[in-house]
Design a protein around this motif. Sequence first.
Motif, PDB file in Angstrom:
ATOM      1  N   ASP A 241      29.873  38.557  31.291  1.00  0.00           N
ATOM      2  CA  ASP A 241      28.709  37.967  31.942  1.00  0.00           C
ATOM      3  C   ASP A 241      28.964  36.560  32.479  1.00  0.00           C
ATOM      4  OD1 ASP A 241      28.955  36.837  29.474  1.00  0.00           O
ATOM      5  OD2 ASP A 241      27.052  37.557  28.694  1.00  0.00           O
ATOM      6  N   LEU A 242      30.207  36.290  32.858  1.00  0.00           N
ATOM      7  CA  LEU A 242      30.531  35.029  33.515  1.00  0.00           C
ATOM      8  C   LEU A 242      30.895  35.314  34.959  1.00  0.00           C
ATOM      9  CD1 LEU A 242      32.723  32.959  31.004  1.00  0.00           C
ATOM     10  CD2 LEU A 242      30.375  32.508  31.706  1.00  0.00           C
ATOM     11  N   SER A 243      30.263  34.596  35.894  1.00  0.00           N
ATOM     12  CA  SER A 243      30.606  34.724  37.307  1.00  0.00           C
ATOM     13  C   SER A 243      31.719  33.721  37.596  1.00  0.00           C
ATOM     14  CB  SER A 243      29.376  34.434  38.170  1.00  0.00           C
ATOM     15  OG  SER A 243      29.699  34.528  39.540  1.00  0.00           O
ATOM     16  N   LEU A 244      32.919  34.238  37.847  1.00  0.00           N
ATOM     17  CA  LEU A 244      34.091  33.381  37.973  1.00  0.00           C
ATOM     18  C   LEU A 244      34.400  33.066  39.433  1.00  0.00           C
ATOM     19  CD1 LEU A 244      36.369  35.113  35.318  1.00  0.00           C
ATOM     20  CD2 LEU A 244      34.888  33.128  35.020  1.00  0.00           C
ATOM     21  N   SER A 245      34.773  31.829  39.683  1.00  0.00           N
ATOM     22  CA  SER A 245      35.124  31.392  41.033  1.00  0.00           C
ATOM     23  C   SER A 245      36.578  31.733  41.332  1.00  0.00           C
ATOM     24  CB  SER A 245      34.921  29.880  41.156  1.00  0.00           C
ATOM     25  OG  SER A 245      35.855  29.196  40.320  1.00  0.00           O
ATOM     26  N   ALA A 246      36.967  31.528  42.587  1.00  0.00           N
ATOM     27  CA  ALA A 246      38.353  31.777  42.978  1.00  0.00           C
ATOM     28  C   ALA A 246      39.302  30.878  42.193  1.00  0.00           C
ATOM     29  CB  ALA A 246      38.520  31.549  44.481  1.00  0.00           C
ATOM     30  N   ASN A 247      38.912  29.629  41.976  1.00  0.00           N
ATOM     31  CA  ASN A 247      39.769  28.715  41.210  1.00  0.00           C
ATOM     32  C   ASN A 247      39.920  29.161  39.763  1.00  0.00           C
ATOM     33  OD1 ASN A 247      40.259  27.047  43.384  1.00  0.00           O
ATOM     34  ND2 ASN A 247      38.596  25.628  42.905  1.00  0.00           N
ATOM     35  N   GLN A 248      38.853  29.711  39.195  1.00  0.00           N
ATOM     36  CA  GLN A 248      38.934  30.197  37.820  1.00  0.00           C
ATOM     37  C   GLN A 248      39.787  31.463  37.732  1.00  0.00           C
ATOM     38  OE1 GLN A 248      34.639  30.254  37.257  1.00  0.00           O
ATOM     39  NE2 GLN A 248      34.806  28.686  35.652  1.00  0.00           N
ATOM     40  N   ILE A 249      39.716  32.306  38.750  1.00  0.00           N
ATOM     41  CA  ILE A 249      40.594  33.475  38.799  1.00  0.00           C
ATOM     42  C   ILE A 249      42.055  33.022  38.874  1.00  0.00           C
ATOM     43  CG2 ILE A 249      41.330  35.427  40.227  1.00  0.00           C
ATOM     44  CD1 ILE A 249      38.823  36.005  38.639  1.00  0.00           C
ATOM     45  N   ASP A 250      42.295  31.964  39.615  1.00  0.00           N
ATOM     46  CA  ASP A 250      43.642  31.402  39.703  1.00  0.00           C
ATOM     47  C   ASP A 250      44.099  30.887  38.337  1.00  0.00           C
ATOM     48  OD1 ASP A 250      45.994  30.476  41.153  1.00  0.00           O
ATOM     49  OD2 ASP A 250      45.205  28.454  40.865  1.00  0.00           O
ATOM     50  N   GLU A 251      43.179  30.280  37.581  1.00  0.00           N
ATOM     51  CA  GLU A 251      43.514  29.785  36.246  1.00  0.00           C
ATOM     52  C   GLU A 251      43.865  30.946  35.315  1.00  0.00           C
ATOM     53  OE1 GLU A 251      41.497  27.201  32.568  1.00  0.00           O
ATOM     54  OE2 GLU A 251      40.409  27.458  34.459  1.00  0.00           O
ATOM     55  N   ILE A 252      43.089  32.023  35.382  1.00  0.00           N
ATOM     56  CA  ILE A 252      43.389  33.207  34.574  1.00  0.00           C
ATOM     57  C   ILE A 252      44.744  33.780  34.968  1.00  0.00           C
ATOM     58  CG2 ILE A 252      42.713  35.605  34.103  1.00  0.00           C
ATOM     59  CD1 ILE A 252      39.801  34.705  34.362  1.00  0.00           C
ATOM     60  N   GLY A 253      44.990  33.869  36.275  1.00  0.00           N
ATOM     61  CA  GLY A 253      46.256  34.404  36.749  1.00  0.00           C
ATOM     62  C   GLY A 253      47.448  33.578  36.302  1.00  0.00           C
ATOM     63  N   THR A 254      47.277  32.271  36.313  1.00  0.00           N
ATOM     64  CA  THR A 254      48.354  31.393  35.850  1.00  0.00           C
ATOM     65  C   THR A 254      48.651  31.635  34.379  1.00  0.00           C
ATOM     66  OG1 THR A 254      47.763  29.693  37.479  1.00  0.00           O
ATOM     67  CG2 THR A 254      49.060  28.977  35.581  1.00  0.00           C
ATOM     68  N   TRP A 255      47.602  31.841  33.592  1.00  0.00           N
ATOM     69  CA  TRP A 255      47.790  32.154  32.174  1.00  0.00           C
ATOM     70  C   TRP A 255      48.515  33.494  32.029  1.00  0.00           C
ATOM     71  CZ3 TRP A 255      46.185  36.082  28.833  1.00  0.00           C
ATOM     72  CH2 TRP A 255      46.339  35.814  27.471  1.00  0.00           C
ATOM     73  N   ASN A 256      48.093  34.477  32.817  1.00  0.00           N
ATOM     74  CA  ASN A 256      48.737  35.793  32.774  1.00  0.00           C
ATOM     75  C   ASN A 256      50.227  35.702  33.081  1.00  0.00           C
ATOM     76  OD1 ASN A 256      46.707  37.494  31.973  1.00  0.00           O
ATOM     77  ND2 ASN A 256      46.416  38.479  33.950  1.00  0.00           N
ATOM     78  N   TYR A 273      34.352  38.048  48.357  1.00  0.00           N
ATOM     79  CA  TYR A 273      35.518  38.452  47.595  1.00  0.00           C
ATOM     80  C   TYR A 273      36.850  37.929  48.113  1.00  0.00           C
ATOM     81  CZ  TYR A 273      36.320  41.738  51.420  1.00  0.00           C
ATOM     82  OH  TYR A 273      36.547  42.283  52.644  1.00  0.00           O
ATOM     83  N   SER A 274      36.888  37.476  49.349  1.00  0.00           N
ATOM     84  CA  SER A 274      38.179  37.182  49.977  1.00  0.00           C
ATOM     85  C   SER A 274      38.969  36.121  49.223  1.00  0.00           C
ATOM     86  CB  SER A 274      37.977  36.759  51.433  1.00  0.00           C
ATOM     87  OG  SER A 274      37.129  35.617  51.500  1.00  0.00           O
ATOM     88  N   GLY A 275      38.321  35.034  48.817  1.00  0.00           N
ATOM     89  CA  GLY A 275      39.028  33.965  48.117  1.00  0.00           C
ATOM     90  C   GLY A 275      39.524  34.403  46.758  1.00  0.00           C
ATOM     91  N   ILE A 276      38.722  35.208  46.061  1.00  0.00           N
ATOM     92  CA  ILE A 276      39.099  35.680  44.735  1.00  0.00           C
ATOM     93  C   ILE A 276      40.299  36.619  44.818  1.00  0.00           C
ATOM     94  CG2 ILE A 276      38.340  37.142  42.814  1.00  0.00           C
ATOM     95  CD1 ILE A 276      35.593  35.905  43.081  1.00  0.00           C
ATOM     96  N   ILE A 277      40.241  37.560  45.755  1.00  0.00           N
ATOM     97  CA  ILE A 277      41.348  38.498  45.899  1.00  0.00           C
ATOM     98  C   ILE A 277      42.624  37.770  46.304  1.00  0.00           C
ATOM     99  CG2 ILE A 277      42.227  40.417  47.290  1.00  0.00           C
ATOM    100  CD1 ILE A 277      39.476  41.639  47.209  1.00  0.00           C
ATOM    101  N   ALA A 278      42.488  36.766  47.168  1.00  0.00           N
ATOM    102  CA  ALA A 278      43.663  35.999  47.593  1.00  0.00           C
ATOM    103  C   ALA A 278      44.303  35.281  46.421  1.00  0.00           C
ATOM    104  CB  ALA A 278      43.253  35.008  48.678  1.00  0.00           C
ATOM    105  N   GLN A 279      43.488  34.730  45.533  1.00  0.00           N
ATOM    106  CA  GLN A 279      44.020  34.045  44.356  1.00  0.00           C
ATOM    107  C   GLN A 279      44.657  35.042  43.402  1.00  0.00           C
ATOM    108  OE1 GLN A 279      44.559  31.053  44.048  1.00  0.00           O
ATOM    109  NE2 GLN A 279      42.916  29.717  44.745  1.00  0.00           N
ATOM    110  N   ALA A 280      43.999  36.159  43.177  1.00  0.00           N
ATOM    111  CA  ALA A 280      44.527  37.162  42.249  1.00  0.00           C
ATOM    112  C   ALA A 280      45.868  37.705  42.725  1.00  0.00           C
ATOM    113  CB  ALA A 280      43.525  38.300  42.087  1.00  0.00           C
TER     114      ALA A 280
END
Length: 299
Positions: A241-256, A273-280
């Motif tokens: 139930d957290l709405s994550l931004s593109a920057n937060q997706i990038d943070e998760i990806g960096t951890w991964n 979705y474009s920014g999130i998918i680009a970061q992922a």
Amino acid sequence: MPISQSKYVAITSGIGGASAASRKDLGLRLFTTNALFPLNTVLEFTSALDVSNYAGANSKEAQFAAAYFGWVSKSINSPRKISFMGASLNATAPVLRSTKTLSALSAFTAVTSGSMILSIGGTSYTLSGLNLSSATSYSDVASVIEAGINGNTSGGELWTAATVEFNAETSSFVLTGGATGDAIITYATAATTGTDISSLIGWSEATNPILSNGTAATSLTSILNKTIELSDNFATYSFIDLSLSANQIDEIGTWNDNQNYLYMYCGDVGEDYSGIIAQAANHQGMAINYQPFSNVLPA
């Protein structure tokens, strides 16, 4: 010339004198802001019914678990375990929540000089002289106890601004500290005098209440580091139930990227979705689902 079956030697390989090694369950971990799931604590369930009994049939967690455990693979396998961990990026207050079966109101009104010892933020305080005899509801009981807690003026805002509420939906008494930030809260214990109400209220260790320590503001990286410190018994994870931004997706990806393909993040995106998918796409172990009209997780 054919070889007679009697010439064959049956060989069975194995390791003698050793027990089978345990293996990691490739299950799902969901991070949730639902207050029923304590922060920095991992809770594991092996059926949708168990999740429903814990969080309520109408909770997002129960609805998701029903879909999760109901899935059947082509090889006729279904998930065997799901785990949850309470998570918050913002600073939180300590919480003590009862889970025991609620006693009749008459059990509370019989108390004219109730007592118990609470410990919040490293400070212990004895509540005494709690008169519940005139209570006409469980909310009245909560109010009397709240006043007793607020009486610890030397404990600071954690105590003087603390609240005690009766949650009718979950039939629980909920103590919330009056300030956010790192603060440990422990089980209530019996005082040396008066009528002990720590068990009656459902805050003693024997009654198995939910403890959630106060926390400072944190980051997604810290939450993920904490969860594998507690238990790495999962393979995929998501934030329910957290709405994550593109920057937060990038943070998760960096951890991964630093986890050597041990975990996969699964998340939904809508029309933006474009920014999130680009970061992922810059990271490993990222599964992004396009859900423009309805989130796969229950609303």
